[in-house]
Design an enzyme around this catalytic site. Structure first.
Site, PDB file in Angstrom:
ATOM      1  N   LYS A  72      -6.432 -16.785  -2.729  1.00 25.47           N
ATOM      2  CA  LYS A  72      -7.281 -16.546  -3.903  1.00 25.47           C
ATOM      3  C   LYS A  72      -6.636 -17.073  -5.181  1.00 25.47           C
ATOM      4  O   LYS A  72      -7.329 -17.460  -6.114  1.00 25.47           O
ATOM      5  CB  LYS A  72      -7.591 -15.061  -4.024  1.00 25.47           C
ATOM      6  CG  LYS A  72      -8.564 -14.592  -2.965  1.00 25.47           C
ATOM      7  CD  LYS A  72      -9.071 -13.190  -3.228  1.00 25.47           C
ATOM      8  CE  LYS A  72     -10.287 -12.889  -2.370  1.00 25.47           C
ATOM      9  NZ  LYS A  72      -9.944 -12.733  -0.949  1.00 25.47           N
ATOM     10  N   GLU A 124     -16.407 -10.685 -10.319  1.00 30.03           N
ATOM     11  CA  GLU A 124     -16.828  -9.624  -9.406  1.00 30.03           C
ATOM     12  C   GLU A 124     -15.676  -9.373  -8.454  1.00 30.03           C
ATOM     13  O   GLU A 124     -14.834 -10.250  -8.244  1.00 30.03           O
ATOM     14  CB  GLU A 124     -18.056 -10.099  -8.604  1.00 30.03           C
ATOM     15  CG  GLU A 124     -17.742 -10.932  -7.347  1.00 30.03           C
ATOM     16  CD  GLU A 124     -17.156 -12.318  -7.617  1.00 30.03           C
ATOM     17  OE1 GLU A 124     -17.146 -12.749  -8.782  1.00 30.03           O
ATOM     18  OE2 GLU A 124     -16.683 -12.963  -6.647  1.00 30.03           O
ATOM     19  N   SER A 181      -4.573 -16.893   5.633  1.00 31.81           N
ATOM     20  CA  SER A 181      -5.087 -16.833   4.256  1.00 31.81           C
ATOM     21  C   SER A 181      -4.341 -15.842   3.379  1.00 31.81           C
ATOM     22  O   SER A 181      -4.240 -16.036   2.172  1.00 31.81           O
ATOM     23  CB  SER A 181      -6.572 -16.486   4.277  1.00 31.81           C
ATOM     24  OG  SER A 181      -6.806 -15.322   5.044  1.00 31.81           O
TER      25      SER A 181
HETATM   26  C1  LIG Z   1     -10.791 -12.711   0.182  1.00 27.56           C
HETATM   27  C2  LIG Z   1     -10.041 -13.068   1.395  1.00 27.56           C
HETATM   28  C3  LIG Z   1     -10.641 -13.795   2.461  1.00 27.56           C
HETATM   29  C4  LIG Z   1     -12.093 -14.168   2.504  1.00 27.56           C
HETATM   30  O1  LIG Z   1     -12.527 -15.085   1.583  1.00 27.56           O
HETATM   31  P1  LIG Z   1     -12.883 -16.612   1.896  1.00 27.56           P
HETATM   32  O2  LIG Z   1     -13.588 -17.035   0.673  1.00 27.56           O
HETATM   33  O3  LIG Z   1     -13.750 -16.665   3.114  1.00 27.56           O
HETATM   34  O4  LIG Z   1     -11.602 -17.313   2.117  1.00 27.56           O
HETATM   35  C5  LIG Z   1      -9.838 -14.155   3.534  1.00 27.56           C
HETATM   36  N1  LIG Z   1      -8.536 -13.808   3.600  1.00 27.56           N
HETATM   37  C6  LIG Z   1      -7.930 -13.100   2.609  1.00 27.56           C
HETATM   38  C7  LIG Z   1      -6.498 -12.751   2.759  1.00 27.56           C
HETATM   39  C8  LIG Z   1      -8.663 -12.709   1.487  1.00 27.56           C
HETATM   40  O5  LIG Z   1      -8.046 -12.004   0.522  1.00 27.56           O
END
Ligand SMILES: *Cc1c(COP(=O)(O)O)cnc(C)c1O
Length: 413
Positions: A88, A110, A379
């Site tokens: 993010k 948001e 992620s």
């Molecule tokens: C917010 C989040 C996601 C999901 O968001 P995408 O826009 O689909 O990437 C995935 N993994 C983590 C660790 C997040 O914080």
């Protein structure tokens, strides 16, 4: 051209916004196109991300996990090592620089679980912007630690009491704010969703993941990966890593949605692979939403707050329709098992969101050849999920700790 025909990806996307927002969106498109055409902007972005957020994030060879599963060689792209613990940061810092270029001093966002709210508040503190976050009442109650950090970072958290008091209601509230605050304010949307240009712009900032990963895997493995797995909430981390490989033949891209308690239970957030996923128009875009029959939005469920959203990026809906990305879903139980395995084999704690990608990779890897390469986009990091993971693993000492902490609080009052 009619606004509803601009900004399409195949039949998905568009700009389904009320009249009052047209000026904002046009201004944003103008600035976005300008910075995209300006190499000095991307250079500034890369420099910022390397001094503030650990970029380039490493690529880790998961030797133990690969051996354990007995199939493909598994590599992990470490977005968990970003500042604030997830990909993010890529999006919010990019939009922060854009806000500066637009000469604005206030940002709004948001947030559902609060991760995007914390990331935006962090960016605002760094850039010296005023910051307000919209968050549904239900989420505020569930996610106190993130609300605590947003407030410490100087953001005002506005509690949204409309609708189901969740993420989609927070998005509507943020658009309402933006419609009368555009002179001073940029809306930092959190994923590759919403009206054009947000899906494309957010995917562009996240493309830094794929660009790095492609170079890194070529260096580490001497060839391109055969498979790339990423979890899919709104779609930003998956688009980020996939975009580095769109033009490569022989690289299969796999997006993993939240299967929740199972696709046949109705308790999931699988837009592209469930019968509840239907094309609709909401939240500024035409895409696939989890819906009831009459177009009513369906309640979603996932063990991971970050994948618990009714819509999906119009760019991914298009890639799904054109069969350029394969979509799967992992259930809550599979995800908890994947977290347990990755921690024990690699000493890495994946976020519950990221563990969806791992769960699917773990299912498929044993059937692959040993000289094949499998890449997972991690992620985010899982420390934030301690409350949920400890519960799911039924850790009794953790339960005692929580109860004792609460009792000590009560006694102190
Ligand atoms: C917010 C989040 C996601 C999901 O968001 P995408 O826009 O689909 O990437 C995935 N993994 C983590 C660790 C997040 O914080």
């Amino acid at each position: 051209m009619d606004n509803a025909q601009r900004g399409y990806f195949g039949q998905f996307g568009g700009m389904y916004i009320p009249e009052v927002l047209h000026t904002n969106i046009e201004e944003l498109i103008r600035h976005y196109k300008a910075v995209r055409a300006d190499p000095s902007f991307w250079a500034e972005y890369k420099a910022l991300m390397s001094s503030y957020s650990c970029r380039p994030t490493p690529l880790t060879y998961a030797e133990n996990l690969s051996k354990h599963l007995g199939g493909a060689q598994i590599y992990i792209k470490r977005e968990d090592l970003n500042h604030t613990g997830a990909h993010k940061a890529n999006n919010v810092m990019g939009q922060g620089l854009l806000t500066k270029r637009m000469g604005k001093k206030r940002v709004i966002a948001e947030t559902g679980a609060g991760q995007h709210g914390v990331a935006t508040a962090t960016m605002a503190a760094k850039f010296g912007f005023e910051c307000e976050i919209y968050m549904g009442e239900t989420d505020v109650k569930r996610q106190r630690p993130n609300v605590f950090w947003m407030e410490r970072l100087g953001a005002k958290v506005n509690v949204v009491r409309d609708g189901t008091k969740c993420l989609k209601d927070a998005i509507n509230a943020a658009f309402r704010d933006w419609s009368y605050s555009m002179d001073t304010t940029h809306y930092v949307l959190g994923t590759a969703c919403g009206p054009y240009p947000f899906p494309e712009m957010v995917a562009w900032f996240q493309s830094i993941i794929g660009t790095e990963a492609r170079e890194q895997i070529l260096k580490a493995a001497g060839k391109l990966p055969n498979y790339i797995y990423a979890c899919v909430g709104g779609g930003s981390n998956s688009l980020g890593i996939f975009s580095g490989f769109f033009d490569d033949k022989g690289v299969e891209l796999i997006g993993v949605e939240a299967g929740g308690k199972g696709l046949d239970t109705g308790k999931h957030a699988a837009r592209l692979v469930s019968k509840e996923g239907q094309i609709g128009v909401a939240q500024g875009m035409k895409t696939v939403f989890v819906q009831e029959n009459e177009g009513q939005m369906h309640e979603t469920h996932s063990i991971s707050a970050g994948l618990d959203y009714i819509g999906v990026s119009p760019i991914l809906a298009d890639l799904h329709e054109k069969k350029k990305v394969r979509f799967e879903a992992a259930t809550d139980d599979e995800v908890v098992e994947a977290v347990r395995l990755v921690i024990r084999k690699e000493g890495i704690i994946p976020a519950l969101e990221s563990a969806h990608a791992f769960a699917q990779a773990i299912k498929e890897a044993p059937k692959m050849k040993k000289d094949e390469i499998l890449l997972v986009n991690q992620s985010g990091r899982g420390d934030k999920d301690i409350f949920i993971i400890a519960d799911a693993l039924k850790d009794e000492e953790w339960e005692k700790f929580i109860i004792e902490k609460a009792e000590a609080y009560r006694a102190g009052r």
